[in-house]
Write a protein that holds these residues in place. Structure first.
Motif, short mmCIF file in Angstrom:
data_model
loop_
_atom_site.label_atom_id
_atom_site.label_comp_id
_atom_site.label_asym_id
_atom_site.label_seq_id
_atom_site.Cartn_x
_atom_site.Cartn_y
_atom_site.Cartn_z
N TYR A 115 -9.55 -3.47 8.03
CA TYR A 115 -8.59 -4.36 7.41
C TYR A 115 -7.20 -3.90 7.85
O TYR A 115 -6.49 -3.19 7.15
CB TYR A 115 -8.73 -4.31 5.88
N GLY A 116 -6.85 -4.26 9.07
CA GLY A 116 -5.60 -3.81 9.68
C GLY A 116 -4.50 -4.84 9.52
O GLY A 116 -4.65 -5.83 8.81
N PRO A 117 -3.38 -4.60 10.21
CA PRO A 117 -2.24 -5.51 10.11
C PRO A 117 -2.61 -6.97 10.38
O PRO A 117 -2.16 -7.87 9.65
CB PRO A 117 -1.29 -4.99 11.19
N GLU A 118 -3.47 -7.20 11.37
CA GLU A 118 -3.83 -8.59 11.68
C GLU A 118 -4.57 -9.26 10.53
O GLU A 118 -4.31 -10.41 10.18
CB GLU A 118 -4.73 -8.64 12.91
N LYS A 156 6.67 0.74 7.40
CA LYS A 156 7.56 1.22 8.46
C LYS A 156 8.62 2.17 7.90
O LYS A 156 8.98 3.16 8.53
CB LYS A 156 8.23 0.01 9.12
N ASN A 157 9.12 1.85 6.72
CA ASN A 157 10.23 2.65 6.18
C ASN A 157 9.79 3.72 5.19
O ASN A 157 10.62 4.25 4.46
CB ASN A 157 11.25 1.72 5.53
N HIS A 158 8.51 4.04 5.18
CA HIS A 158 7.98 5.07 4.29
C HIS A 158 8.33 4.76 2.84
O HIS A 158 8.74 5.64 2.08
CB HIS A 158 8.52 6.48 4.63
N GLU A 159 8.25 3.51 2.42
CA GLU A 159 8.63 3.14 1.05
C GLU A 159 7.40 2.86 0.19
O GLU A 159 6.31 2.62 0.69
CB GLU A 159 9.50 1.88 1.07
N LYS A 160 7.66 2.82 -1.11
CA LYS A 160 6.59 2.54 -2.08
C LYS A 160 6.27 1.05 -2.12
O LYS A 160 7.15 0.22 -1.92
CB LYS A 160 7.05 2.99 -3.47
N ILE A 161 5.02 0.73 -2.39
CA ILE A 161 4.62 -0.67 -2.49
C ILE A 161 4.48 -1.02 -3.98
O ILE A 161 3.81 -0.32 -4.73
CB ILE A 161 3.30 -0.90 -1.73
N ASP A 183 -2.70 5.42 1.05
CA ASP A 183 -1.82 5.59 2.21
C ASP A 183 -1.84 4.30 3.00
O ASP A 183 -2.74 4.07 3.81
CB ASP A 183 -2.33 6.75 3.08
N PRO A 184 -0.88 3.41 2.76
CA PRO A 184 -0.93 2.10 3.40
C PRO A 184 -0.67 2.16 4.91
O PRO A 184 -0.88 1.16 5.61
CB PRO A 184 0.18 1.31 2.69
N THR A 185 -0.26 3.35 5.42
CA THR A 185 0.03 3.42 6.86
C THR A 185 -1.24 3.55 7.69
O THR A 185 -1.20 3.49 8.91
CB THR A 185 0.97 4.60 7.18
N SER A 186 -2.37 3.79 7.02
CA SER A 186 -3.62 3.87 7.76
C SER A 186 -4.55 2.78 7.21
O SER A 186 -4.76 2.68 6.01
CB SER A 186 -4.25 5.25 7.56
N PRO A 187 -5.09 1.93 8.07
CA PRO A 187 -5.81 0.76 7.57
C PRO A 187 -7.11 1.09 6.84
O PRO A 187 -7.78 2.08 7.16
CB PRO A 187 -6.11 -0.05 8.83
N MET A 188 -7.45 0.22 5.87
CA MET A 188 -8.73 0.35 5.19
C MET A 188 -9.84 -0.10 6.15
O MET A 188 -9.58 -0.83 7.11
CB MET A 188 -8.76 -0.58 3.98
N PHE A 189 -11.05 0.31 5.85
CA PHE A 189 -12.16 -0.08 6.72
C PHE A 189 -13.45 -0.14 5.93
O PHE A 189 -13.56 0.52 4.88
CB PHE A 189 -12.30 0.91 7.89
N VAL A 190 -14.38 -0.93 6.42
CA VAL A 190 -15.69 -0.98 5.78
C VAL A 190 -16.63 -0.06 6.55
O VAL A 190 -16.79 -0.18 7.77
CB VAL A 190 -16.25 -2.41 5.74
N TYR A 191 -17.23 0.87 5.81
CA TYR A 191 -18.14 1.83 6.42
C TYR A 191 -19.43 1.75 5.62
O TYR A 191 -19.42 2.02 4.41
CB TYR A 191 -17.51 3.22 6.33
#
Ligand code: ADP
Ligand code: MG
Length: 720
Positions: free
Chosen positions: A36-39, A58-63, A148-156
């Protein structure tokens, strides 16, 4: 007694190949299909929300909460469509590997599947059993994981995995990822500031990592028949095979078929998970291989490396194989590293370690190049400490391993460029001069490192457009090394920036100020540069003259974290507080000690319960034989000699193991972790391991092959 060994060999002989089909020869058709990446975010989120998330990343900010809710809901729908039933926060505890705790999407009370933003953002694993180095007292032994939103989620499998950091309730970080993210932010800030001396358009600098992973592959049945491999990840005994790596024929050889099937299979799995694996080949030692991905942003690259190791283990199982990531599974053969190829790349797309044809960019390149060398010069001991583990100690600094000296290799071309800059640094630049030309940096040719220039013996080598930190261990988490490297470079860039500004304030022209500081750095950091054979004895002597550190073991190497300078360094860049750094060292000392302890126990158990009885049984046969010969009046001196030799080795083993047990009892009473770790190193590992092993390996040569209980090196390494 040798039953297990022969059963394993029989199983091996009956193995068939396991074939895996490529979903499509067009890898792009399925690459990243489980991510589940940027695209995917863009496709499943409202545009305004998507923008908010990407900006925050990008700006290391909180969501914020609303955005998190939207992301959670979209991710859940996407994951369920892929067959996922559960989600988990996926994190990297300091003990190594990855950890997870699965929760079902299904909410039985509500009778529906759901996934809330708050569950995406935070989860409470039962953290009490993860080491915290004394940060958490037991009554509040709790921590939480945070997205950590900078690394995409994934289905494993059937689980949506959410990369997270792991933090205690008192705010201290308890994993390897959190400090890494902070170090990456520090290097972004420092590097961007320096870049803006050259180009105001640069707003961010991203560190990149391409981790080349070395590993061994052995058959599962043979692996399972070696308790030392199972328990310690390495063979504590085993005589060298007649043929090791002296033929140097494995490297270019064709990949053995079962391993090839396994490689193709795990590559497919890796590709689906968005791991950009690219290169596969044999390594130097028999049964040793390497996989290299395309480089990515450090945090994502490291998550991918951790995930890939897991995927490799699972896929190997399907092929009845086992993957060994241990740094030195076999004595006498090359160990496995994880070369960390690293560079800094601007958001305008410039690799700061790639020389170019533009003079201005070259000064920027030289700035980063020289500053990095200077950083390694200033903090070599910290880099050494960052890669220190019990397992890596067998690969670096041990008897048959290259020394644990940190040095930088840059190749002859860059050496010439730096020499030139140093020499010409004093050249008077007049108004209207082409400064770059006068300094000899108007044109730095593309660096093409030919075979001779590719110094494979350097722990930290410039390879044309990146640095390669080769000392990182094969089983290690790159985050620890990357945290250290990016922090020291951030610090040195800060110092550089301050020094340049000081000169500018004094009225120096900006470019000249830059060159002046670089020239100082080149001079000051000369000792860390070494272009020769890093494995030679001559280098050990030379490095000692240069006063470079050569710390041979982990318990002592880790001290480098605890100097005031290091503690302040991490605190200043907000990577780790003093307390966090100290806690980490404590955990690593403890881990070291436990590893040595496990190995000592495995050794004792194997030696006393498998080897000695085997040797005695064989010896008894020889005694009968000797008596028989004597009865016939035939000379039995040779047999008697062998009986004596066997006795000698048995004595060595028994005495060694007994004394080692007594020493362990004594050492276990030492309360100070550091002292206990040092004692385990000096008074257990160094004192006993080699002599016990030597006696066992000699027995292996004396005892009848039919009786020998442990799978032999030649079987482990050459039979597949
Ligand atoms: P080698 O000759 O050392 O095998 P490769 O070009 O094959 O060199 O690269 C090895 C690793 O370095 C790969 O993982 C690759 O993606 C990575 N790499 C290449 N360029 C960079 C870079 N600029 N930053 C970080 N890693 C890089
Ligand atoms: Mg390489």
């Amino acid at each position: 007694m040798a039953q297990l060994r022969f059963e394993a060999l029989k199983k091996l002989s009956e193995r068939t190949r396991v074939h895996a089909d490529l979903p499509s020869t067009n890898v792009s058709k399925f690459f990243g299909e489980n991510v589940y990446g940027p695209e995917q975010m863009r496709a499943t989120l409202a545009p305004a929300l998507y923008k908010k998330v990407s900006q925050a990343i990008k700006n290391h900010e909180k969501i914020d909460e609303v955005t998190a809710d939207a992301v959670a809901s979209a991710a859940k729908a996407w994951a369920m469509a892929k067959g996922a039933t559960h989600f988990t926060h996926w994190f990297q505890p300091m003990t190594g590997g990855t950890a997870e705790k699965h929760d079902s999407f299904f909410d039985a009370l509500a009778g529906i599947e759901r996934f809330k933003g708050s569950e995406l953002v935070q989860q409470e694993p039962d953290a009490s059993s993860f080491p915290s180095g004394g940060i958490r007292s037991t009554f509040e032994a709790r921590g939480y994981t945070a997205w950590d939103p900078t690394s995409p989620m994934f289905v494993y499998g059937r689980t949506l995995c959410i990369p997270t950091v792991f933090v205690s309730y008192t705010g201290e970080t308890l994993d390897t990822k959190a400090p890494l993210l902070k170090a990456l932010k520090a290097v972004d800030l420092a590097a961007t500031k320096v870049c803006q001396l050259f180009d105001k358009d640069i707003q961010h600098v991203v560190a990149s990592l391409g981790a080349e992973q070395e590993y061994f592959v052995v058959d599962k049945a043979l692996f399972d028949a070696r308790p030392d491999l199972v328990m310690a990840g390495r063979t504590v005994f085993g005589h060298a095979p007649a043929r090791g790596q002296q033929m140097e024929d494995h490297y270019f050889g064709s990949i053995p078929s079962r391993v090839y099937d396994f490689m193709k299979d795990f590559e497919i799995e890796a590709w689906k998970l968005g791991i950009p694996v690219r290169t596969r080949h044999n390594e130097v030692a028999p049964s040793q291989f390497e996989v290299a991905p395309l480089f990515e942003e450090v945090n994502v690259a490291n998550d991918h490396n951790q995930l890939m190791m897991d995927v490799m283990g699972r896929v190997a199982d399907r092929h009845n194989l086992r993957v060994l990531f241990h740094e030195k599974p076999f004595a006498g053969l090359n160990g496995s590293g994880k070369h960390n190829n690293w560079s800094l790349i601007t958001d305008t797309g410039v690799n700061l370690y790639a020389p170019t044809s533009s003079a201005r960019d070259n000064l920027m390149f030289l700035t980063f190049f020289v500053t990095t060398i200077k950083a390694v010069h200033s903090y070599g001991d910290l880099l050494r400490a960052s890669i220190a583990t019990a397992a890596n100690d067998f690969r670096l600094g041990a008897n048959e391993a290259p020394p644990a000296i940190m040095s930088v290799f840059i190749g002859s071309q860059m050496t010439a460029v730096l020499d030139e800059l140093e020499k010409k640094g004093n050249v008077k630049i007049e108004k209207g001069d082409n400064m770059y030309m006068k300094l000899g940096i108007d044109q730095i040719p593309e660096i093409i490192l030919d075979a001779t220039d590719r110094n494979r013996t350097s722990p930290f080598a410039f390879t044309g457009n990146k640095f390669e930190f080769r000392a990182v261990g094969g089983s290690d988490n790159c985050a620890v090394a990357m945290t250290a490297l990016n922090t020291i470079v951030a610090e040195q860039l800060d110092k550089f920036f301050a020094a340049v500004n000081k000169q500018i304030e004094k009225g120096e022209e900006k470019r000249l100020a830059i060159v002046n500081v670089l020239r100082d750095y080149i001079k000051e950091s000369k000792d860390i540069r070494f272009e020769g054979d890093g494995y030679s004895d001559g280098w050990v002597e030379e490095a000692a003259k240069r006063k470079l550190g050569n710390v041979k073991n982990t318990p002592r190497a880790l001290d480098a974290y605890l100097t005031k300078e290091s503690l302040d360094l991490f605190e200043k860049h907000e990577v780790m507080s003093h307390k966090e750094t100290e806690a980490r060292v404590e955990i690593r000392q403890e881990a070291y000690m436990k590893r040595v302890q496990i190995e000592a126990r495995v050794m004792g158990d194997l030696a006393m319960n498998h080897i000695v009885p085997t040797a005695i049984a064989y010896q008894t046969k020889l005694i009968e034989n000797a008596n028989g010969l004597k009865g016939l009046g035939v000379d039995n001196a040779a047999v008697v000699q062998t009986i004596r030799e066997i006795s000698g080795h048995i004595d060595t083993i028994k005495n060694g193991v007994r004394a080692m047990v007594e020493d362990r009892k004594r050492i276990n009473k030492i309360t100070d972790t550091h002292k206990r770790a040092v004692a385990y190193c000096d008074e257990i590992k160094e004192k006993y391991f080699d002599s016990i092993r030597d006696a066992v390996d000699k027995l292996e040569l004396l005892v009848d092959n039919e009786d020998w209980p442990l799978v032999k090196y030649r079987e482990l390494l050459f039979l597949r």
